[in-house]
Design an enzyme around this catalytic site. Structure first.
Site, PDB file in Angstrom:
ATOM      1  N   CYS B  34      57.889  37.336  49.818  1.00 24.06           N
ATOM      2  CA  CYS B  34      58.686  36.117  49.646  1.00 24.06           C
ATOM      3  C   CYS B  34      59.073  35.915  48.189  1.00 24.06           C
ATOM      4  CB  CYS B  34      57.910  34.897  50.115  1.00 24.06           C
ATOM      5  SG  CYS B  34      57.475  34.938  51.844  1.00 24.06           S
ATOM      6  N   ASP B  36      56.935  34.901  45.767  1.00 27.63           N
ATOM      7  CA  ASP B  36      56.012  34.095  44.961  1.00 27.63           C
ATOM      8  C   ASP B  36      54.585  34.081  45.499  1.00 27.63           C
ATOM      9  OD1 ASP B  36      57.144  32.433  46.971  1.00 27.63           O
ATOM     10  OD2 ASP B  36      58.325  31.350  45.473  1.00 27.63           O
ATOM     11  N   CYS B  59      59.272  32.644  40.420  1.00 28.70           N
ATOM     12  CA  CYS B  59      60.402  32.197  39.605  1.00 28.70           C
ATOM     13  C   CYS B  59      59.977  31.141  38.603  1.00 28.70           C
ATOM     14  CB  CYS B  59      61.489  31.652  40.520  1.00 28.70           C
ATOM     15  SG  CYS B  59      60.949  30.214  41.458  1.00 28.70           S
ATOM     16  N   CYS B 103      58.297  25.673  46.062  1.00 25.78           N
ATOM     17  CA  CYS B 103      57.372  26.043  44.981  1.00 25.78           C
ATOM     18  C   CYS B 103      56.329  24.954  44.778  1.00 25.78           C
ATOM     19  CB  CYS B 103      58.126  26.266  43.670  1.00 25.78           C
ATOM     20  SG  CYS B 103      59.230  27.676  43.712  1.00 25.78           S
TER      21      CYS B 103
END
Lengths: 388, 145
Positions: B34, B36, B59, B103
């Site tokens: 994915c 992360d 990111c 995130c």
């Protein structure tokens, strides 16, 4: 922050001084509508035709075979949709392309799929190339069009266009190529390359954004793209973007002059970047073949590093690049190009594309080579999957 | 992608990066597919989070959310740290772009996963304290869901 290094010329380029200067009169003194009969209008009309000659000459075409458009994406849409519509009437409902085209082509094909077309996506190999043999084997009597990019925008691989064109010509199938990345980097001759339609864009070669062109070989039918005016021989109505057309003429003339002599030093710098990074940074790989590759294209994947974080860190140091990571593509998947050459998701997320050009200096290269390894070390130090 | 100054600050100067070798709880969420992965390390004394460190592959937003989340729980009692929500993380960062909301979810989940490990090591069922820790499954890149 001291240095600024723009290494994203595959995304867009600056407008060169000569292009800018050639455009100014058509924004100020010769501002007439090209359709008007008085002199400032006629001057504008003449300038368009001179630009058309320059675009034609740059790719070995005739001026009457060139249509100005708003961008490369428009050219792709026009060529593919027009051909599909015309040939569907003859019972041809199949389009052959590759799985790593630009979205301007892929999404246009997706649109046609909803309208009854079968789309054949030829797989590219792990180096990023498709072969004429693959095209030949895929063509059937239902094939309306083959559309394959001249050079890939992410990994810079240059396709065997002449051979593919020959296969299509022999089979009597129309061949379109998106040459947005190739124009000005590769010698293009639409006649020798057996190309029926070709898309190009201005802003990749130092013309402004918002101007493109479509080459359509004489004898190939084309449906009007915009009705409403006699511009572009009735095919694309609307008052012409005169200054940008003039800019494209200037830009393409400069970009296609002595291509090999201009590309050689860029290629040297590119190779220095690739060789040094591959030699000094562990666990990284070059994406796309090395030999038939755009002179300015570097695309490297770094394990255990995510592309957006990499770009942001480089930006903090004044370096502009791009990445095929999901986070920068605006979707959840990493670049379809990197997936097409068989990269696993986790490696594709960590890609960095640098596209240099004639403005890139040796000092810029030194700076890139100083910063990139530093950033990789920083990001890997905080990466839970790095165990180097 | 437009990030707030706060996000850029935490991305450029992440707080509490690293590992805790003798951590009392370690949690990892996300996966490389994915794009992360967050790993959180907790040092807990007398019900207080004495130290917290993180490592993140991801990111700018993934790094920034991990960083600020560690700041938000450091020195706090367990009960308070467990109340940390992804919303609070977003607010503390002065907002996140819509595509980056996940995130903040990962940051919340990474902390919960570390607490789950803490309780499990003590022989206590973590479920009543932290609920179930799982990826929210909004990411089709991963075949695991």
């Amino acid at each position: 922050m001291g240095r600024f290094v723009y290494a994203d010329n595959a995304a867009t380029t600056n407008v060169s001084k000569s292009v800018f200067e050639s455009m100014v009169p058509y924004l100020t003194t010769h501002y007439g509508n090209p359709s008007s009969i008085y002199s400032v209008g006629r001057d504008a009309k003449k300038a368009i035709e001179v630009a058309r000659q320059k675009v034609a000459a740059a790719i070995g075409a005739q001026p009457t075979e060139i249509y100005f458009t708003g961008c490369g994406t428009e050219s792709d849409n026009w060529a593919i949709k027009s051909t599909a519509e015309l040939l569907k009437q003859k019972g041809k409902n199949q389009i052959i392309t590759t799985n790593f085209e630009h979205h301007a082509v892929l999404h246009t094909c997706e649109h046609l799929k909803k309208h009854g077309f079968e789309i054949i996506y030829l797989p590219v190999d792990s180096e990023g190339y498709v072969s004429a043999e693959q095209v030949k084997n895929a063509i059937t009597d239902k094939t309306a069009l083959v559309t394959i990019m001249y050079a890939n925008n992410e990994i810079g691989t240059i396709q065997p266009i002449r051979e593919i064109g020959a296969v299509c010509r022999e089979a009597g199938v129309l061949f379109h190529t998106d040459a947005v990345q190739a124009v000005g980097h590769v010698d293009i001759d639409v006649a020798a390359d057996n190309i029926d339609m070709l898309s190009l864009s201005g802003h990749k070669i130092h013309a402004p954004k918002g101007i493109g062109a479509l080459y359509v070989r004489k004898g190939v039918r084309l449906i009007n793209f915009i009705d409403g005016g006699a511009q572009e021989r009735n095919r694309r109505g609307g008052t012409e973007n005169v200054a940008s057309i003039v800019g494209l003429g200037t830009a393409i003339e400069e970009a296609t002059k002595d291509i090999e002599a201009r590309m050689a030093p860029i290629r040297e710098k590119r190779d220095r970047i690739i060789d040094t990074i591959l030699a000094t940074v562990p666990k990284c790989r070059l994406n796309g073949g090395r030999d038939k590759r755009l002179a300015g294209n570097v695309n490297i994947s770094f394990e255990a590093v995510e592309g957006e974080a990499l770009l942001l860190r480089l930006d903090m140091m004044g370096i502009c690049g791009s990445s095929g990571s999901a986070c920068t593509s605006g979707s959840l998947d990493p670049s379809h190009v990197l997936m097409a050459i068989g990269l696993p998701h986790e490696i594709a997320h960590g890609s960095l594309r640098l596209s240099i050009n004639e403005d890139t200096t040796d000092e810029d290269v030194d700076y890139i080579l100083e910063c990139v390894p530093k950033v990789i070390i920083t990001l890997r130090a905080m990466s839970p999957i790095w165990n180097g | 992608m437009l990030y707030s100054d706060k996000v850029m600050d935490h991305f450029a100067n992440p707080r509490n990066v690293g590992e805790i070798p003798d951590a009392d709880g370690v949690g990892e969420v996300g996966n490389a597919k994915c794009g992360d992965i967050m790993k959180m390390y907790l040092k807990i004394e007398d019900g207080i989070i004495k130290d917290v460190k993180f490592k993140t592959f991801g990111c700018g937003a993934a790094i920034a959310t991990s960083s600020i989340a560690t700041e938000m729980i450091k020195g706090k009692p367990i009960e308070e740290a467990l109340k940390l929500t992804n919303k609070a993380v977003i607010e503390a960062l002065d907002g996140l772009p819509p595509a980056k909301i996940h995130c903040s979810v990962l940051a919340e989940q990474a902390i919960k996963a570390a607490f789950a490990d803490y309780y499990t090591k003590k022989g206590i069922d973590p479920t009543p304290f932290v609920g179930t820790v799982a990826c929210d499954g909004d990411c089709h890149a991963c075949g695991a869901h």
